[in-house]
Design a protein around this motif. Structure first.
Motif, PDB file in Angstrom:
ATOM      1  N   GLU A   4       0.857  -1.198   0.000  1.00  0.00           N
ATOM      2  CA  GLU A   4       0.000   0.000   0.000  1.00  0.00           C
ATOM      3  C   GLU A   4       0.890   1.244   0.000  1.00  0.00           C
ATOM      4  N   TYR A  64      -4.942  10.190   0.081  1.00  0.00           N
ATOM      5  CA  TYR A  64      -4.893   9.144   1.112  1.00  0.00           C
ATOM      6  C   TYR A  64      -3.518   9.100   1.741  1.00  0.00           C
ATOM      7  N   ASP A  66      -1.540   6.358   4.073  1.00  0.00           N
ATOM      8  CA  ASP A  66      -1.609   4.994   4.615  1.00  0.00           C
ATOM      9  C   ASP A  66      -3.011   4.403   4.410  1.00  0.00           C
ATOM     10  N   GLY A  67      -3.582   4.668   3.268  1.00  0.00           N
ATOM     11  CA  GLY A  67      -4.879   4.103   2.917  1.00  0.00           C
ATOM     12  C   GLY A  67      -6.075   4.835   3.485  1.00  0.00           C
TER      13      GLY A  67
END
Lengths: 255, 293
Positions: A4, A64, A66-67
């Motif tokens: 990610e 975003y 870290d997601g």
């Protein structure tokens, strides 16, 4: 399994009134990367950096870290701004270092470093002071712990500011032209600290005019102009072999 | 030849003559009974009035400072209702004389005879008669304090605006909430700008409390007036209470100096010396000079 990205920007737009400063930024920063943002003043690079921890609100697109969506909650395709407390919670994990240091002048170096861990994370005072001293040692300023910012040089202040941001144990560090307000002879000490951070594997986004640093430490470099990403790639490639006319014109002036 | 300053000598002569006249008046005047001044200075009604004056000043300033901070924060809020309410408050309380407000709080019982706790426009759980609840002293504290809050709000607002925006940004980037940023970072720095006018306001408040004599509250001024009208020692009474006011404002000025010094930490590389430190240093250097001579 794919990793990610630490920061993912999708068509980020930002305007001040009728002036559009960011005209659709797309980029990804992977964990552990040192990501350099360069470009002429007014290109939107600092504004973009400030959007990452919601010091500026974006007008369109998605950002975003870290997601997690920054500063907003998505509900039925619409964005709703988070509450003060929720934004503050997101910012804990994102350290920021400013061009003009912005140390708290009424606190000593150590108090500056200890403030956020004790207030925000409720770390016990003694423990926070111990960690604070470790961080000041790391930036080479253990002997200046009791000094007020006005008693420190610009380079020392900036290193305290880095220690202050690190005290929150962030997963991402944002640097907004960290050496631009420094005397040339003091720049080296700050860059050394940043180099050390990069070696420790910290994810860093650095807005800078220090092309030497970008070339040596950077993993990725983006050249911005007029609110758009003009060119991106590995710093050595972009800096030695720029593909776009605007990049070439800019680099010929700063290199 | 040293530079001559004839203007200075003329000024010194004029001031010397005026001082001599004043001293002559103070010593020879037949209405200025210094022994009576001394008695009035420590007379029990004067001391009781002094207590009320000091109590009024402290309580009114507490209300003024707390209310002022609240109003300033509201005024700077992004919420238009909050900032509008603050604006209207300041408009009303700064726009009418404090003496009128004093009368207003004193006679408010006519407008609101009963004060109660309950649901607005619904049932009441407990209620009191306004005049029982708000006596003379409370009315005076409310009037002076709420009026002061309007002025203090502007002082605090100026202080907050004087703090560099980067400070609040740095604090928020560390994860501090708005409230934490305000209390820990912005207000302590704003204090440097707030303290001098705040000291001014406190000294001004000490003297403004003398207005409460108009609603027959026995403060320092009223006590002096009462003695004057009873004994016809008008001038000694006025001098006696003036000495008290002067003494209190002097103490407040010294207090202000030390508060200012406290909030100057970090702003100067070296803290300025206190007057006492200066005196000690001068004495010490004199000794040294004497020793080597």
């Amino acid at each position: 399994m794919t990793v990610e990205p630490m920061v993912r920007a999708e068509q980020v737009h930002k305007s001040y009134g009728s002036v559009e400063v960011l005209k659709g930024i797309d980029l990804q920063v992977m964990p552990g990367q040192v990501f350099c943002l360069v470009g002429p003043s007014g290109s939107g690079k600092s504004t973009f950096l400030r959007c990452i921890n919601h010091l500026e609100q974006i007008n369109a697109g998605r950002l975003y870290v870290d997601g997690e969506l920054v500063g907003y909650r998505e509900k039925g395709g619409k964005l709703h701004e988070l509450r003060d407390r929720e934004v503050a919670e997101q910012r804990r994990d994102i350290g920021m270092v400013f061009q003009r240091f912005n140390l708290f002048p009424h606190m000593t170096a150590l108090e500056n470093v200890v403030e956020a861990p004790t207030r925000v994370k409720k770390v016990p005072r003694a423990q926070a002071r111990e960690q604070g001293m470790e961080l000041l040692t790391k930036v080479g300023l253990a002997d200046k712990a009791g000094n007020y910012p006005s008693q420190l040089s610009g380079g020392q202040q900036q290193r305290v500011a880095i220690a202050r941001a690190l005290a929150m144990e962030p997963k991402l560090m944002l640097f907004d032209e960290p050496t631009s307000a420094l005397d040339p002879e003091l720049v080296g000490d700050v860059l050394d600290v940043m180099r050390g951070l990069a070696q420790d594997g910290m994810t860093m986004i650095v807005v800078t005019h220090e092309m030497g640093f970008a070339r040596e430490v950077g993993d990725s470099l983006v050249f911005m102009d007029g609110g758009v990403v003009v060119e991106s790639g590995h710093p050595r490639e972009v800096l030695t072999n720029p593909q776009h006319e605007r990049t070439r014109a800019f680099l010929s002036k700063v290199l | 030849m040293p530079v001559r300053h004839p203007g200075r000598w003329v000024a010194i002569a004029v001031i010397a003559v005026l001082t001599a006249m004043l001293v002559h008046l103070a010593v020879t005047s037949s209405v200025l009974h210094w022994d009576v001044v001394g008695q009035i200075f420590t007379y029990n009604t004067v001391l009781a009035g002094l207590g009320r004056t000091m109590g009024l000043t402290v309580l009114a300033m507490v209300i003024g400072i707390v209310g002022g901070i609240l109003l300033a924060v509201m005024r700077l809020s992004k919420n238009p209702v909050l900032s509008g309410a603050s604006w209207i408050y300041i408009w009303v309380f700064r726009g009418t004389p404090v003496l009128v407000q004093l009368f207003f709080w004193n006679f408010l019982g006519a407008l609101i005879p009963q004060v109660g706790i309950g649901i607005p426009f619904g049932p009441t759980f407990a209620s009191w008669n306004y005049n029982d609840l708000v006596g003379l002293f409370t009315a005076a504290v409310l009037a002076l304090g709420l009026n002061e809050a309007a002025y203090f709000a502007e002082i605090v607002r100026a202080g907050i605006l004087s703090v560099d925006e980067g400070q609040a940004e740095a604090a928020s980037s560390l994860g501090l909430t708005h409230a934490q940023t305000l209390w820990r970072v912005v207000l302590p720095q704003a204090m440097r700008v707030i303290i001098p006018p705040a000291g001014n306001e406190t000294i001004s408040m000490l003297k403004t409390t003398s207005l409460v004599s108009a609603i027959a509250l026995e403060d320092l001024t009223r006590a002096g007036q009462d003695i004057a009208s009873r004994t016809f020692y008008e001038i000694p009474a006025l001098v006696g209470i003036s000495l008290w006011y002067l003494l209190l404002t002097s103490i407040l000025s010294v207090g202000q100096y030390y508060v200012e010094r406290y909030y100057a930490r970090g702003a100067n590389r070296v803290l300025p010396e206190t007057p006492w430190q200066k005196v000690r240093k001068n004495l010490f250097s004199l000794e040294r000079a004497g020793g080597t001579a």
